[in-house]
Design a protein around this motif. Structure first.
Motif, PDB file in Angstrom:
ATOM      1  N   VAL A  37       0.815  -1.206   0.000  1.00  0.00           N
ATOM      2  CA  VAL A  37       0.000   0.000   0.000  1.00  0.00           C
ATOM      3  C   VAL A  37       0.853   1.263   0.000  1.00  0.00           C
ATOM      4  N   PHE A  38       2.168   1.103   0.129  1.00  0.00           N
ATOM      5  CA  PHE A  38       3.042   2.270   0.215  1.00  0.00           C
ATOM      6  C   PHE A  38       3.008   3.158  -1.024  1.00  0.00           C
ATOM      7  N   PRO A  39       2.995   2.633  -2.256  1.00  0.00           N
ATOM      8  CA  PRO A  39       2.932   3.558  -3.399  1.00  0.00           C
ATOM      9  C   PRO A  39       1.667   4.418  -3.411  1.00  0.00           C
ATOM     10  N   LYS A  40       0.536   3.843  -3.081  1.00  0.00           N
ATOM     11  CA  LYS A  40      -0.706   4.625  -3.048  1.00  0.00           C
ATOM     12  C   LYS A  40      -0.704   5.619  -1.902  1.00  0.00           C
ATOM     13  N   TRP A  44      -0.497  10.221  -1.774  1.00  0.00           N
ATOM     14  CA  TRP A  44      -1.270  11.173  -0.982  1.00  0.00           C
ATOM     15  C   TRP A  44      -0.380  11.902   0.029  1.00  0.00           C
ATOM     16  N   ALA A  45       0.576  11.195   0.612  1.00  0.00           N
ATOM     17  CA  ALA A  45       1.375  11.771   1.691  1.00  0.00           C
ATOM     18  C   ALA A  45       2.442  12.732   1.185  1.00  0.00           C
TER      19      ALA A  45
END
Length: 124
Positions: A37-40, A44-45
């Motif tokens: 989930v890190f790329p998604k 946003w971050a």
């Protein structure tokens, strides 16, 4: 010796599962991008972090201190208080809804058990 072939559903599910290789230290799976989930989350971050850093730099830069009204910084506590209240309300509402669904599921399972017990009793 004949080997039995497994259920077709289980075989198809095992093909879709992510196979993790933990590596020597057991942390190699955390750095993978496949299935992560890190790329998604980074999408946003990263813009939010850059914007926050830019605003912080602008507010604390001595050359722009007279351009930014520093008297409005105290209003941040009111915003944080409101955000905390709304977040607490949302978390409480979601928890109550989840508990109500869990309780309804347990009630339906007990009802199903009773129906099966009655049906089996009728067969005897």
């Amino acid at each position: 010796v004949a080997q039995s072939k497994g259920c077709g559903l289980l075989e198809s599910l095992s093909l879709n599962m992510i196979q993790y290789r933990h590596g020597r230290w057991g942390l190699r799976f955390a750095l993978r991008l496949q299935g992560s989930v890190f790329p998604k989350a980074l999408a946003w971050a990263l813009p939010a972090g850059i914007t926050t850093g830019l605003f912080s730099w602008l507010m604390h830069d001595p050359s722009t201190s007279n351009k930014v009204d520093m008297g409005t910084i105290g209003s941040g506590t009111a915003v944080l208080t409101g955000f905390t209240f709304i977040l607490g309300f949302v978390i409480t509402f979601r928890s109550q809804t989840a508990y109500a669904r869990w309780w309804e599921g347990g009630t339906l399972l007990q009802q199903l058990r009773g129906e099966w017990f009655n049906a089996f009793s009728s067969c005897l």
